[in-house]
Design a protein around this motif. Structure first.
Motif, short mmCIF file in Angstrom:
data_model
loop_
_atom_site.label_atom_id
_atom_site.label_comp_id
_atom_site.label_asym_id
_atom_site.label_seq_id
_atom_site.Cartn_x
_atom_site.Cartn_y
_atom_site.Cartn_z
N THR A 112 0.78 -1.28 -0.13
CA THR A 112 -0.03 0.05 -0.06
C THR A 112 0.81 1.11 0.10
O THR A 112 0.73 2.23 -0.77
CB THR A 112 -1.02 0.04 1.27
OG1 THR A 112 -1.83 -1.22 1.20
CG2 THR A 112 -1.90 1.19 1.35
N GLN A 113 1.98 1.24 0.77
CA GLN A 113 2.59 2.38 0.98
C GLN A 113 3.33 2.56 -0.24
O GLN A 113 3.55 3.66 -1.00
CB GLN A 113 3.82 2.33 1.93
CG GLN A 113 3.39 2.28 3.33
CD GLN A 113 4.12 2.11 4.26
OE1 GLN A 113 5.23 1.39 4.40
NE2 GLN A 113 4.18 2.54 5.63
N ALA A 114 3.93 1.64 -0.97
CA ALA A 114 4.72 1.60 -2.39
C ALA A 114 3.82 1.98 -3.41
O ALA A 114 4.19 3.06 -4.27
CB ALA A 114 5.23 0.23 -2.91
N LEU A 115 2.49 1.64 -3.49
CA LEU A 115 1.72 2.10 -4.44
C LEU A 115 1.23 3.72 -4.16
O LEU A 115 0.91 4.30 -5.25
CB LEU A 115 0.19 1.24 -4.57
CG LEU A 115 0.37 -0.17 -5.07
CD1 LEU A 115 -1.06 -0.79 -4.80
CD2 LEU A 115 0.63 -0.03 -6.64
N GLY A 116 1.45 4.02 -2.89
CA GLY A 116 1.04 5.47 -2.34
C GLY A 116 2.06 6.27 -3.28
O GLY A 116 1.94 7.34 -3.39
N VAL A 117 3.27 5.89 -3.07
CA VAL A 117 4.49 6.66 -3.70
C VAL A 117 4.18 6.73 -4.93
O VAL A 117 4.31 8.21 -5.60
CB VAL A 117 5.67 5.90 -3.52
CG1 VAL A 117 6.78 6.45 -4.24
CG2 VAL A 117 6.36 6.01 -1.87
N LEU A 118 4.04 5.66 -5.65
CA LEU A 118 3.50 6.04 -7.37
C LEU A 118 2.50 7.01 -7.50
O LEU A 118 2.32 7.81 -8.36
CB LEU A 118 3.44 4.70 -7.87
CG LEU A 118 4.91 3.73 -7.98
CD1 LEU A 118 4.22 2.27 -8.23
CD2 LEU A 118 5.70 4.48 -8.54
N GLU A 119 1.41 6.69 -6.69
CA GLU A 119 -0.05 7.56 -6.76
C GLU A 119 0.28 8.99 -6.57
O GLU A 119 -0.45 9.91 -7.16
CB GLU A 119 -1.24 6.95 -5.93
CG GLU A 119 -1.66 5.59 -6.32
CD GLU A 119 -2.52 5.25 -5.16
OE1 GLU A 119 -2.67 5.62 -4.41
OE2 GLU A 119 -2.87 3.72 -5.50
N ASN A 120 1.34 9.38 -5.80
CA ASN A 120 1.64 10.72 -5.61
C ASN A 120 2.62 11.31 -6.58
O ASN A 120 3.05 12.22 -6.11
CB ASN A 120 2.02 10.84 -3.96
CG ASN A 120 1.02 10.66 -3.17
OD1 ASN A 120 -0.13 10.91 -3.47
ND2 ASN A 120 1.04 9.98 -2.15
N GLY A 121 2.88 10.44 -7.45
CA GLY A 121 3.93 11.03 -8.43
C GLY A 121 5.45 10.69 -8.08
O GLY A 121 6.25 11.51 -8.61
N GLY A 122 5.40 9.88 -7.17
CA GLY A 122 7.24 9.86 -6.64
C GLY A 122 7.81 8.85 -7.32
O GLY A 122 7.41 7.92 -8.29
N VAL A 123 8.89 8.40 -6.88
CA VAL A 123 9.95 7.63 -7.46
C VAL A 123 9.97 6.34 -6.40
O VAL A 123 10.43 6.63 -5.22
CB VAL A 123 11.23 8.07 -7.44
CG1 VAL A 123 12.11 6.94 -8.32
CG2 VAL A 123 11.41 9.19 -8.70
N LEU A 124 9.68 5.04 -6.85
CA LEU A 124 9.78 4.01 -6.10
C LEU A 124 11.04 3.03 -6.76
O LEU A 124 11.19 2.89 -7.79
CB LEU A 124 8.54 3.02 -6.19
CG LEU A 124 8.55 2.04 -5.71
CD1 LEU A 124 8.48 1.85 -3.93
CD2 LEU A 124 7.21 0.86 -5.86
N GLY A 125 12.04 2.97 -5.60
CA GLY A 125 13.07 2.04 -5.87
C GLY A 125 12.99 0.54 -5.44
O GLY A 125 12.53 0.23 -4.47
N ILE A 126 13.06 -0.25 -6.50
CA ILE A 126 13.04 -1.84 -5.87
C ILE A 126 14.15 -2.50 -6.69
O ILE A 126 14.82 -2.17 -7.76
CB ILE A 126 11.79 -2.38 -6.97
CG1 ILE A 126 10.33 -1.89 -6.35
CG2 ILE A 126 11.74 -3.87 -7.15
CD1 ILE A 126 9.31 -2.12 -7.05
N PHE A 127 14.68 -3.40 -5.86
CA PHE A 127 15.79 -4.52 -6.32
C PHE A 127 15.03 -5.59 -6.89
O PHE A 127 14.55 -6.49 -5.88
CB PHE A 127 16.52 -5.01 -5.03
CG PHE A 127 17.44 -3.95 -4.51
CD1 PHE A 127 18.37 -3.16 -5.16
CD2 PHE A 127 17.00 -3.27 -3.20
CE1 PHE A 127 19.13 -2.13 -4.84
CE2 PHE A 127 17.74 -2.20 -2.58
CZ PHE A 127 18.57 -1.35 -3.46
#
Length: 200
Positions: A80-95
């Protein structure tokens, strides 16, 4: 990062200036995430295993917007937090490999495809090279101080097929597309930097 090492950053201009973006980073050393955070043109929120949030690192990582994830379960809070970052137009970092390894994108977990297909955010592949070449004399867990670490940003791409489908098959197909793109980017990054794979 610039004080401790000598990062050589290539292609940072390829990162979209605004809107949601997913950074897919190869992972062969503990320093790879902090290195990307330090040199990326936009603030990045990484999904980081909960085991890293110990002692003083816990409030620090949380304070700079990093996301704690329990890899043993389907961590709904982290998702939920990760999707929230993207919904707010942010950058999500994933390995996308899920854990530290060869850093060659050989075994991708489905999480990256899920976030990309669900959010529609473009993926920017990032290769961090040189972090495992040698061990430091003072701190064995880090590369030698002032050593050069290359961070190569690739072209953004869409993981989905444009249909918006989120079925298991659509995610499997997206994972295949992602793996092809990430592997191609890593090969290109090695050519650009003159760093060949240690397996060769």
């Amino acid at each position: 990062m610039y004080g401790l090492f000598r990062p050589r950053v290539l292609g940072a201009w390829k990162v979209p200036a605004t809107g949601p973006v997913i950074f897919a980073v190869n992972h062969s050393h503990n320093i790879d995430g902090p290195m990307v955070m330090g040199v990326a043109p936009r603030p990045t929120h990484f999904l980081i295993k909960k085991e890293a949030f110990v002692g003083p690192l816990d409030p620090f990582l949380t304070g700079i917007g990093q996301l704690k994830v329990d890899r043993a379960t389907a961590d709904r809070t982290a998702i939920t937090q990760a999707l929230g970052v993207l919904e707010n137009g942010g950058v999500l970092g994933i390995f996308p490999e899920g854990t530290r390894g060869e850093g060659d994108f050989a075994s991708l977990r489905a999480g990256l495809a899920y976030f990309a297909v669900r959010s529609g955010a473009p993926i920017v592949p990032i290769a961090v090279l040189g972090s495992t070449d040698r061990r430091g004399r003072l701190i064995k867990a880090l590369p030698p101080l002032r050593s050069q670490v290359d961070v190569v940003f690739g072209d953004p791409f869409d993981a989905g097929d444009g249909s918006g489908r989120r079925t298991r098959r659509a995610l499997d197909e997206a994972t295949e597309r992602i793996q092809k793109q990430l592997t191609g980017h890593l090969e290109n990054a090695r050519r650009l930097t003159g760093r060949q794979a240690t397996l060769e």
